[in-house]
Write an enzyme that holds these catalytic residues in place. Structure first.
Site, PDB file in Angstrom:
ATOM      1  N   LYS A  84       0.849  -1.193   0.000  1.00  0.00           N
ATOM      2  CA  LYS A  84       0.000   0.000   0.000  1.00  0.00           C
ATOM      3  C   LYS A  84       0.883   1.241   0.000  1.00  0.00           C
ATOM      4  O   LYS A  84       1.732   1.419   0.896  1.00  0.00           O
ATOM      5  CB  LYS A  84      -0.878   0.035   1.255  1.00  0.00           C
TER       6      LYS A  84
HETATM    7  O1  G3P Z   1      -9.400   0.289   4.028  1.00  0.00           O
HETATM    8  C1  G3P Z   1      -9.249   1.555   4.589  1.00  0.00           C
HETATM    9  C2  G3P Z   1      -9.866   1.582   5.923  1.00  0.00           C
HETATM   10  O2  G3P Z   1      -9.119   0.826   6.789  1.00  0.00           O
HETATM   11  C3  G3P Z   1     -10.149   2.916   6.467  1.00  0.00           C
HETATM   12  O3  G3P Z   1     -11.310   2.789   7.149  1.00  0.00           O
HETATM   13  O4  G3P Z   1     -13.016   3.371   8.772  1.00  0.00           O
HETATM   14  O5  G3P Z   1     -10.636   4.123   9.116  1.00  0.00           O
HETATM   15  O6  G3P Z   1     -12.039   5.156   7.344  1.00  0.00           O
HETATM   16  P1  G3P Z   1     -11.777   3.931   8.160  1.00  0.00           P
END
Ligand code: G3P
Length: 216
Positions: A84
């Site tokens: 990533k």
């Molecule tokens: O895949 C990306 C994810 O981990 C981010 O999620 O909920 O932290 O915006 P969030």
């Protein structure tokens, strides 16, 4: 649409794997930090041993050369690792270099079609559009996913679109309708995708009716 688990929690990944429908896993430094260990490599290696599909692992450094060097190191930990790389200028340069070395990149932290397009042109295998975080600031994250899918199809770009930052089961419905190749979902949302009260009522009724007859 494939389903990935968006977690670094080993128990959740083991439970998800049993269901037989998890094609990959995405992690990020925040998710790994929640696992209470500073041994990034050990967590990543364990995840890679459970799920044979692509496992996205984020670099922990900034700058083009440090990102490339760390990506080379991390990708040596297991054959199914995808690196990533964030959607910055340095990240784009690193993505181009890594793609030339045949190291798979998930161009992450994308919030716009332009970022995703540049990642695809650099040779990223995946782009991750953070739907929930766009929704959080009053945008429609899934509309951006839809646009990216359409544009990639129009220009026959092979890069796959990951709907990320998924917060609830309706996001999964919308991601599938938008044509996302992959939705990466927290374990809780995966379980919610399966739940329906009428299924529970139906199972109880079928079992009850059969028990009624078989007791006669
Ligand atoms: O895949 C990306 C994810 O981990 C981010 O999620 O909920 O932290 O915006 P969030």
């Amino acid at each position: 649409m494939q389903i990935y688990l968006d977690t670094a929690n080993i128990d959740q990944i083991r439970e998800g794997a049993k269901l037989g429908i998890i094609s990959g896993v995405t992690t990020n430094p925040s998710l790994v930090s929640q696992e209470g260990t500073a041994d990034y490599e050990a967590v990543v290696r364990e995840i890679c041993s459970i799920i044979p599909g692509p496992i996205s692992v984020e670099v922990l450094v900034e700058g083009v050369e440090p990102m490339i060097e760390q990506a080379q190191l991390i990708s040596s930990w297991a054959p199914n690792i995808v690196i990533k790389i964030p959607a910055t200028s340095d990240g784009l340069e690193a993505t181009s270099a890594l793609a030339k070395e045949k190291i798979k990149v998930n161009f992450t932290l994308c919030f716009s079609l332009n970022q995703a397009l540049l990642g695809a042109l650099a040779g990223a295998t995946y782009v991750s559009l953070f739907v929930g975080r766009l929704d959080d600031i009053g945008h429609d994250g899934m509309e951006v996913v839809k646009d990216i899918v359409e544009v990639f199809a129009h220009y026959k770009l092979a890069t796959e679109v990951i709907a990320a930052s998924i917060r609830h089961p309706e996001h999964c419905v919308a991601a599938a309708k938008a044509g996302a190749h992959i939705a990466t979902v927290p374990y809780k949302v995966l379980m919610q995708m399966l739940q329906h009260p009428l299924t529970d009522v139906g199972v109880a009724r079928f079992i009850g009716d059969w028990q009624g007859v078989s007791r006669k």
